[in-house]
Design a protein around this motif. Structure first.
Motif, short mmCIF file in Angstrom:
data_model
loop_
_atom_site.label_atom_id
_atom_site.label_comp_id
_atom_site.label_asym_id
_atom_site.label_seq_id
_atom_site.Cartn_x
_atom_site.Cartn_y
_atom_site.Cartn_z
N ARG A 16 28.84 63.74 53.89
CA ARG A 16 28.86 62.86 52.58
C ARG A 16 27.90 61.36 53.31
N GLY A 17 27.65 61.42 54.27
CA GLY A 17 26.73 60.31 55.17
C GLY A 17 27.77 59.14 54.55
N PHE A 18 26.60 57.95 55.12
CA PHE A 18 26.89 56.68 55.67
C PHE A 18 27.25 55.66 54.10
N VAL A 19 25.89 55.89 53.05
CA VAL A 19 26.30 55.42 52.03
C VAL A 19 27.56 55.60 51.31
N ILE A 20 28.09 57.33 51.00
CA ILE A 20 29.10 57.90 50.12
C ILE A 20 30.84 57.47 50.77
N ALA A 21 30.64 56.96 52.77
CA ALA A 21 31.86 56.45 53.13
C ALA A 21 31.76 55.12 52.69
N LEU A 22 30.74 54.34 52.38
CA LEU A 22 30.98 52.73 51.75
C LEU A 22 31.79 52.39 50.69
N TRP A 23 31.76 53.70 49.80
CA TRP A 23 31.76 53.78 48.05
C TRP A 23 33.69 54.57 48.91
N ALA A 24 33.80 54.85 50.04
CA ALA A 24 35.12 55.71 49.92
C ALA A 24 36.36 54.77 50.51
N LEU A 25 35.14 53.37 51.71
CA LEU A 25 35.72 52.75 52.30
C LEU A 25 36.70 51.27 50.74
N GLY A 26 35.65 51.36 49.93
CA GLY A 26 35.79 50.62 48.66
C GLY A 26 36.95 50.75 47.94
N VAL A 27 36.82 52.10 47.67
CA VAL A 27 37.89 52.73 47.07
C VAL A 27 39.24 52.65 47.91
N VAL A 28 39.41 52.68 49.09
CA VAL A 28 40.71 52.40 49.95
C VAL A 28 41.25 50.86 49.84
N LEU A 29 39.93 50.25 50.02
CA LEU A 29 40.08 48.77 49.68
C LEU A 29 41.01 48.17 48.41
N ALA A 30 40.31 49.06 47.65
CA ALA A 30 40.40 48.87 46.10
C ALA A 30 42.32 48.82 45.49
N VAL A 31 42.75 50.23 46.61
CA VAL A 31 43.99 50.93 46.29
C VAL A 31 44.68 49.75 47.18
N GLN A 32 44.23 49.52 48.68
CA GLN A 32 45.50 48.70 49.11
C GLN A 32 46.05 46.86 48.54
N VAL A 33 44.12 45.99 47.91
CA VAL A 33 44.81 45.26 46.69
C VAL A 33 46.01 45.73 45.96
N LEU A 34 45.29 46.61 44.76
CA LEU A 34 46.16 46.89 44.12
C LEU A 34 47.44 47.69 44.53
N GLU A 35 48.34 47.14 46.33
CA GLU A 35 49.20 48.09 46.47
C GLU A 35 49.70 46.71 46.54
N GLY A 36 49.51 45.71 47.26
CA GLY A 36 50.02 44.70 47.54
C GLY A 36 49.85 43.22 46.34
N HIS A 37 48.96 43.61 45.29
CA HIS A 37 48.75 42.19 44.93
C HIS A 37 49.91 42.96 43.36
N VAL A 38 49.98 43.66 43.39
CA VAL A 38 50.52 44.38 41.82
C VAL A 38 51.12 45.12 41.59
N LEU A 39 51.36 46.60 42.33
CA LEU A 39 52.81 47.28 43.05
C LEU A 39 53.79 47.01 44.03
N GLN A 40 53.39 46.30 45.01
CA GLN A 40 54.79 45.89 45.65
C GLN A 40 55.14 44.62 45.21
N PRO A 41 55.05 43.51 43.88
CA PRO A 41 55.72 43.04 43.75
C PRO A 41 56.55 43.14 42.42
N VAL A 42 55.50 44.16 41.21
CA VAL A 42 55.89 44.77 40.24
C VAL A 42 57.22 46.15 40.70
N ILE A 43 56.98 46.74 41.63
CA ILE A 43 57.84 47.66 41.80
C ILE A 43 59.41 47.11 42.87
#
Length: 348
Positions: free
Chosen positions: A264-291
Motif C-alpha cells: 500500500r505504500g509509505f503513507v499507509i505503512a505509517l498509518w499501520a504503524l500508528g495502529v500497532v503503536l496505539a494497540v501497544q499503548v492500550l496493552e501496556g497502560h490499560v489491558l495489562q494493569p486491569v486484566i
C-alpha cells in the motif's frame, strides 16, 4: 561472645542463601538444557494444562468422562492452533512476493544512489554470486540442520500434546501424588506452594490469552480499514506473538507494517504503524494493569530481562517459557511470605 555484629551476620546468611539458590537454579538450567527434548514438552504441556484447565473442568462438571473431556479439549486446541497457523502461513505466502518486490526495489534504489561511487547493481550481483559459491556448502549443511530441527520440534509438539491429555485427565490425582513423594511434615507446605505456582501460571495464561485476543482484533480491524492484504492472517500472527509479552506483539506488528509498506505504500505503512503503536499503548497502560491485576504482577523491566535470559538459554522457546516460569516463582514466593513472612519473632 559474638565476633560479628548482628546485621553483618544476617547479611552473610542472606548471601549464603542467595548463592545456594543461584547454584541450584544454575544446575537446574544446565540439566534442562541437556535434556531439553524431554523437559521442553513437559513445560509446554504444563502451560497448555494451565490454559485449558477451565474448559476441561467445565466439561467434567457437565458429567463428561474425564478422558473424553481431555480428548475433546486437545482436539479443540489442535483445530484452533492448526487453523491459526494455516491462516498465518497462507497470508504470508500471498504477500510474500509483494514483500520481496518491495525489498528488491529498495535495493535497486540504493544501488542507483551509490552508483557514482563505484557500486552498481552488476557489482552487487557479482559479489552475491561469489558469496553464494563460497558458502554454498555451509548453506546446504544449514538446510539439513534446519530439517532436523523442524523434525525435533514436531516430535516435541506431539509429545507435549499427549502430555496435556494425561495432565488434564489425571489432574485430580496431582495433589495426592505430590503428597506421596514429599516428606510428611512438608506435605502441606509443598502442596500449597505447588497450587499457588500453578494458579499464578493459570492466571497469567488466561490473562495473556484475553489480551492477545484483544490485540489481534484491534490490529485486524485497523488493517482491514487500511485495506492491507492478509489482515486476518496478520491478526492471527499478532495473537500468537502476544504470548511473548511486549516483544512478541512488537515483532508481529512490525511484520504487519512491512506488508502494508510492500502493498500500500509509505503513507499507509505509517498509518499501520500508528495502529500497532496505539494497540501497544492500550496493552501496556490499560489491558495489562486491569486484566492481570488478579495474578502475579511483574515489572516490565523484569519481564524484559527474563525474556532476554530465556532467549539466551533456549531461543524462542526460552522467550515463551521465561515469563510463565517467573510467574510460578513469584507465586511460590508469595505463598512462603504468607506462611512465614508475617510471623513475629517471639520475645526472649
Amino acid at each position: 561472645m559474638q565476633l560479628l555484629p548482628d546485621p553483618v551476620r544476617r547479611l552473610a546468611a542472606w548471601c549464603a542463601v542467595v548463592l545456594l539458590v543461584a547454584g541450584v537454579v544454575y544446575v537446574g538450567i544446565r540439566l534442562a538444557v541437556e535434556f531439553r527434548t524431554a523437559v521442553v514438552p513437559v513445560l509446554l504441556a504444563l502451560l497448555g494444562t494451565a490454559l485449558l484447565g477451565p474448559m476441561h473442568r467445565r466439561l467434567v462438571k457437565a458429567r463428561v468422562n474425564r478422558s473424553i473431556a481431555a480428548a475433546v479439549t486437545c482436539v479443540a486446541v489442535v483445530a484452533v492452533v492448526g487453523g491459526a497457523v494455516y491462516i498465518v502461513v497462507a497470508a504470508l505466502i500471498d504477500t510474500g512476493d509483494q514483500i520481496v518486490a518491495s525489498l528488491k526495489q529498495a535495493a535497486e534504489s540504493l544501488a542507483e544512489h551509490f552508483g557514482a561511487a563505484g557500486t552498481s547493481l552488476d557489482d552487487l550481483a557479482s559479489n552475491a554470486r561469489e558469496l553464494l559459491t563460497k558458502f554454498g556448502g555451509t548453506a546446504a549443511s544449514g538446510v539439513i540442520s534446519g530439517v532436523s530441527v523442524v523434525g525435533e520440534a514436531i516430535a516435541m509438539a506431539v509429545l507435549a500434546l499427549l502430555l496435556v491429555f494425561f495432565f488434564l485427565r489425571d489432574s485430580d490425582k496431582a495433589a495426592g501424588t505430590l503428597r506421596a513423594i514429599v516428606p510428611r511434615d512438608a506435605a502441606d507446605t509443598t502442596e500449597a506452594m505447588a497450587r499457588r505456582a500453578f494458579e499464578a501460571v493459570e492466571g497469567f495464561m488466561r490473562g495473556t490469552t484475553f489480551i492477545a485476543l484483544i490485540d489481534a482484533l484491534c490490529i485486524t480491524v485497523g488493517l482491514l480499514v487500511l485495506d492491507v492484504p492478509g489482515a486476518v492472517g496478520l491478526g492471527a500472527l499478532v495473537f500468537v506473538g502476544a504470548y511473548i509479552p511486549y516483544l512478541g506483539a512488537f515483532l508481529s506488528g512490525a511484520v504487519a507494517v512491512l506488508v502494508a509498506l510492500a502493498d500500500r505504500g509509505f503513507v499507509i505503512a505509517l498509518w499501520a504503524l500508528g495502529v500497532v503503536l496505539a494497540v501497544q499503548v492500550l496493552e501496556g497502560h490499560v489491558l495489562q494493569p486491569v486484566i492481570q491485576s488478579r495474578t502475579v504482577q511483574m515489572h516490565p523491566a523484569l519481564v524484559m530481562v527474563m525474556i532476554t535470559a530465556g532467549a539466551s538459554v533456549a531461543g524462542v522457546l526460552g522467550m515463551l517459557l521465561a515469563v510463565p516460569l517467573t510467574a510460578a516463582a513469584f507465586g511460590v514466593v508469595q505463598e512462603l511470605r504468607t506462611r512465614y513472612g508475617s510471623a513475629e519473632p517471639s520475645d526472649a
